[in-house]
Design a protein around this motif. Sequence first.
Motif, short mmCIF file in Angstrom:
data_model
loop_
_atom_site.label_atom_id
_atom_site.label_comp_id
_atom_site.label_asym_id
_atom_site.label_seq_id
_atom_site.Cartn_x
_atom_site.Cartn_y
_atom_site.Cartn_z
N LEU A 285 38.90 36.18 39.79
CA LEU A 285 38.79 37.71 39.11
C LEU A 285 37.42 37.64 39.53
O LEU A 285 36.14 39.17 39.37
CB LEU A 285 39.38 38.36 37.65
N ASP B 90 47.43 45.29 37.83
CA ASP B 90 47.43 44.48 38.92
C ASP B 90 48.37 43.97 39.70
O ASP B 90 50.02 44.10 39.82
CB ASP B 90 46.11 43.62 38.47
N LEU C 220 40.39 45.29 41.56
CA LEU C 220 40.84 44.84 40.58
C LEU C 220 42.54 45.27 40.87
O LEU C 220 43.63 44.55 40.02
CB LEU C 220 40.35 45.98 38.95
N VAL D 75 37.03 43.12 31.09
CA VAL D 75 39.21 42.90 31.81
C VAL D 75 39.50 42.58 30.62
O VAL D 75 39.00 41.23 30.79
CB VAL D 75 38.78 42.88 33.13
#
Length: 534
Positions: free
Chosen positions: A152, A496, A528, A173
């Motif tokens: 990420l 996601d 994302l 996140v």
Amino acid sequence: MVVPELRPWRAARPHVVRFANAVRPRLARAAAPVKPRVARLTRAVKPQLARVPGTTAARTWQYTAGAATAGLALAAGVVTAAGPWDANGQRTAERDRAVALERPGGADHDRKPVAAADEPRPAPSAASVLAGLGGGAVTVKSEPGGKPGKALTDVLGPLLGSPALGGSHTAAVVDVTTGKRLYGTGETTALTPASTTKIATAVAALSALGPDHRLTTRTALEPDTRELVLVGGGDPTLTAHPKPDGWASLRTLATATAKSLKGRGIREVTLSYDTTLYSGPELHPIGVNDNLAPVSALMADEGRTDDSASGPATRVSDPAADAARKFAGFLQAAGIKATAPGPSKATGRAITLATVSSPPLSDLVERMLTNSDNDIAEALLRQTAAATGGRASFDGGAQAVAAQLKRLGLPMSGAVFHDGSGLNRDDRLTADLLTALLVKAGSASRPDLRPVLTGLPVAGFTGTLTTRYTDGAAGIVRAKTGTLTGVNALAGTVVDQDGRLLAFAFLASGTTSPLDAQAALDQAATALAGCGCG
């Protein structure tokens, strides 16, 4: 047999079918690029959801797929069978907004006014949005060692490092289901949040008052003097215009009041108005501004001087006096003569003659977040103060919101509130707090906070995201925008590629081009959504 949760949708089916037929061609084109992703998402998530205790894969998948493809699913007719968000017909506003996609506007506080007759009704509350995700209260936590996931970091790092995001930026996140922080950069550093402040205002108001609370405007008769007092209850959606059912109307209040007066043999009154529910300055520190009327406990149509219902508009200088004058006109039309109204205060002896109430607080929160409605935000700030024993002013409301969030166990380090709307540049929030607010709203133990999630604008479809995300991310990202000069923010949710519901917050200060900054934030949210970074 019809499942109980789906009965409201069966009643609404004809309207949804007409909508789907109207927008199917355009949405089908938009849906084509994401069809493979939805298929992968289905395969990835179904086995996981089947193992969630106390739920069924079918019901939980209904939510997850709806969250990922809310707008696009409409064209395929999915909502004719069941709502993508909840069991109560949620996202009426989403449907109506999608019909009006060609309408211009969409920037956070710089949209063209929308005619009141065209404004969609507030969406109903959503008590069971995330019921299928299970679990109790969620606590946000970092991965072991506090290090974000490398995958990420590789995805978001370069995008959030864009020069378009100015001199400083922060981000976080979090997995809503587990509470695990998946990514963070400067997440505990407080920056100016702009309108993402409304997420905090919404959580505080809902927790203090409850989603079913309504704001009531009433008329009270002083028995000794025949003074009729119009008592403001702080409802910013009170209207002097014709509106759909569910809106509090000055005309309705006047008609009911006139009937009560005539029953007492009274056809002439001394009219006054009471705004004492709120205290302190009415004018926001930004001064006279088209984005916010002077904050009063009594106002009609947010003090707008045109027929708009959202976006900037010239406002009257004294909303309470303006509302009282309009009410006097409605009384006259109903056969009651009234003097020119002036300010007063209803006594304890006054007899309530009639009342009108706002939609439930859940609807007000959704409307506030979808349209970035500053007038509702400042009203909810004061309502939170009044409900918790504070002073219903800018300062008192800010203290009440902060105290309410602290009671909820949220990370308040660095947070500073001066208003409920985020128009004050001295407000400070962290990405850590914003994601924690969204996680709290998604907790199975706090269904009362669910309107915070259901009110978030839908990319390419509703509110302040109507004209953003014109690519394949339309209908996938759901987020509250924030825009001030030199400040851009985005905080919301996305599903996601691994089927996880994620909460994210991106804050940037020192931006020089709002459009470039918005594009950079949108690219990060889109990435994302497309990331399988588990």
